[in-house]
Design an enzyme around this catalytic site. Structure first.
Site, PDB file in Angstrom:
ATOM      1  N   CYS A 125      -9.279  -3.952   0.114  1.00  0.00           N
ATOM      2  CA  CYS A 125      -7.822  -3.986  -0.123  1.00  0.00           C
ATOM      3  C   CYS A 125      -7.431  -5.078  -1.112  1.00  0.00           C
ATOM      4  O   CYS A 125      -6.333  -5.052  -1.663  1.00  0.00           O
ATOM      5  CB  CYS A 125      -7.077  -4.195   1.187  1.00  0.00           C
ATOM      6  SG  CYS A 125      -7.470  -2.947   2.408  1.00  0.00           S
ATOM      7  N   HIS A 261      -0.038  -6.865  -0.136  1.00  0.00           N
ATOM      8  CA  HIS A 261      -0.788  -5.657   0.229  1.00  0.00           C
ATOM      9  C   HIS A 261      -0.047  -4.943   1.354  1.00  0.00           C
ATOM     10  O   HIS A 261       0.408  -5.576   2.312  1.00  0.00           O
ATOM     11  CB  HIS A 261      -2.198  -6.051   0.659  1.00  0.00           C
ATOM     12  CG  HIS A 261      -2.949  -4.948   1.325  1.00  0.00           C
ATOM     13  ND1 HIS A 261      -2.981  -3.666   0.820  1.00  0.00           N
ATOM     14  CD2 HIS A 261      -3.675  -4.921   2.474  1.00  0.00           C
ATOM     15  CE1 HIS A 261      -3.696  -2.912   1.626  1.00  0.00           C
ATOM     16  NE2 HIS A 261      -4.125  -3.638   2.633  1.00  0.00           N
ATOM     17  N   ASN A 292      -1.250   2.723   4.209  1.00  0.00           N
ATOM     18  CA  ASN A 292      -2.064   1.655   3.620  1.00  0.00           C
ATOM     19  C   ASN A 292      -3.129   2.272   2.717  1.00  0.00           C
ATOM     20  O   ASN A 292      -4.101   2.838   3.196  1.00  0.00           O
ATOM     21  CB  ASN A 292      -2.705   0.863   4.772  1.00  0.00           C
ATOM     22  CG  ASN A 292      -3.678  -0.206   4.310  1.00  0.00           C
ATOM     23  OD1 ASN A 292      -4.106  -0.227   3.150  1.00  0.00           O
ATOM     24  ND2 ASN A 292      -4.049  -1.091   5.213  1.00  0.00           N
TER      25      ASN A 292
END
Ligand code: UT7
Length: 336
Positions: A125, A261, A292
């Site tokens: 990520c 994020h 996500n």
């Protein structure tokens, strides 16, 4: 010892900046209602714990490569440069299903670029912010003039739809940015690192060789100790955000935009609270209907804020990315 090594391009630009950004959202909109039965959950629980209402999952023809190409074409158009001017492509992904070659090379070919350096990086990520930091250093070091940085994931391939801890979180999409030379600094110094002691909190469940030994081989899905990651992200990442501002010589009041994020709305809120973000700082909240999407989440969120007028060209945006590893990277950038 007679030869003398050249130090490289002495005329390399001092500064780098984001020249353009583009994104591609996977086309299938999956509401919570569609996934709750398999994990004995509810729309209410998922929204309350993560802030996610719907997530984007790819259709069969939306591959890592095709989504990356879609985002890249928009970023290059936004940057106003010719594709031939891209001389390096850096792709952050964990969901390209080939160990080799790098998907960056196939993306370069499909885009029609002229033999750029092309390679993939694995920082989960945190990958997009790692890519931006690399690109900035490559340009300032004289090894590339224009770098295309892509964050792309098709995490639905790696998600066990029966796993309560992850089935509702992960998503698919791509974001890309063109990084190029600039007279003024447009990308601040990176603060990055990793906490290897916790490397296994988010990981692929099994080694591919172990999968093949199973009687009925199944995809080695992603598994996550969500609560431990949550606590680490909510506390440690606010400190990293502050270190990034300190290193950049900025105060929190100087920021216009905050693009963390998109992991969990509660982590975003916790970070904003502990950083004492003032009211005027607009906060990316793309997770609510995108989910996500790992390395793609920051460019997807920033591109949306630009499209919706929440981020304007020249604004100062703090980007902070974190995830498996546990790896993280943050920098302040000028919005292209
Ligand atoms: O992108 C990379 C970085 N990733 C992240 O930053 C993710 C960080 N973690 C998270 O976002 C959160 O940990 C989750 C959203 C994944 C989970 O939220 P949580 O508040 O940490 O829940 P939990 O795992 O501590 O579980 C709380 C309760 C448990 O029940 P008891 O023991 O309190 O009775 C779980 O069994 O919720 C239960 N639970 C569920 N209930 C309904 C766990 N998963 C579910 C579910 N639906 N899907």
């Amino acid at each position: 010892m007679t030869g003398k090594l050249s130090a490289g391009d002495e005329a390399a630009p001092r500064h780098a900046t984001l020249l353009g950004i583009g994104s591609y959202r996977a086309s299938r909109v999956i509401p919570n209602a569609e996934i709750v039965d398999a994990i004995d959950s509810s729309d209410e629980w998922i929204q309350q714990r993560s802030g996610i209402k719907t997530r984007r999952w790819a259709a069969p023809d939306e591959t890592v490569q095709s989504m990356a190409v879609g985002a890249s074409r928009k970023a290059i158009e936004h940057a106003g440069i010719d594709i031939a001017q891209i001389d390096a492509i850096v792709v952050a992904t964990v969901s390209h299903m080939f160990q080799t070659p790098a998907v960056a090379t196939a993306i370069a070919h499909e885009l029609g670029t002229d033999r750029p350096a092309a390679f993939d990086i694995s920082a989960a990520c945190a990958g997009f912010c790692h890519g931006v930091a690399l690109a900035s250093d490559m340009i300032r070091g004289g090894s590339a003039k224009h770098v295309l940085v892509i964050g792309v994931e098709r995490l639905s391939d790696l998600t066990d739809v029966g796993d309560r801890g992850t089935a509702f979180i992960f998503a698919d999409g791509a974001g890309a940015a063109v990084v190029g030379p600039s007279d003024e600094p447009g990308i601040g110094p990176v603060v990055w690192g990793s906490d290897g002691e916790q490397f296994d909190l988010i990981r692929q469940k099994e080694d591919w060789r172990d999968v093949l030994e199973q009687e009925r081989p199944t995809m080695p899905h992603l598994v996550m100790q969500g609560n431990a990651v949550f606590r680490w992200a909510a506390f440690e990442m606010a400190k990293v955000a502050q270190q990034t501002l300190d290193k950049t010589g900025l105060k929190v009041d100087d920021l216009d935009v905050f693009v963390p994020h998109q992991a969990n709305m509660r982590i975003i809120d916790a970070m904003a609270r502990s950083m004492k973000l003032p009211e005027h700082v607009r906060i990316a909240r793309d997770i609510a209907d995108q989910g996500n999407s790992s390395a793609a989440s920051i460019p997807l969120a920033l591109d949306r804020m630009i499209a919706e007028g929440e981020a304007k060209s020249g604004d100062l945006a703090l980007l902070i990315a974190f995830g498996a590893g546990l790896a993280y990277a943050a920098q302040v950038v000028r919005v292209p």
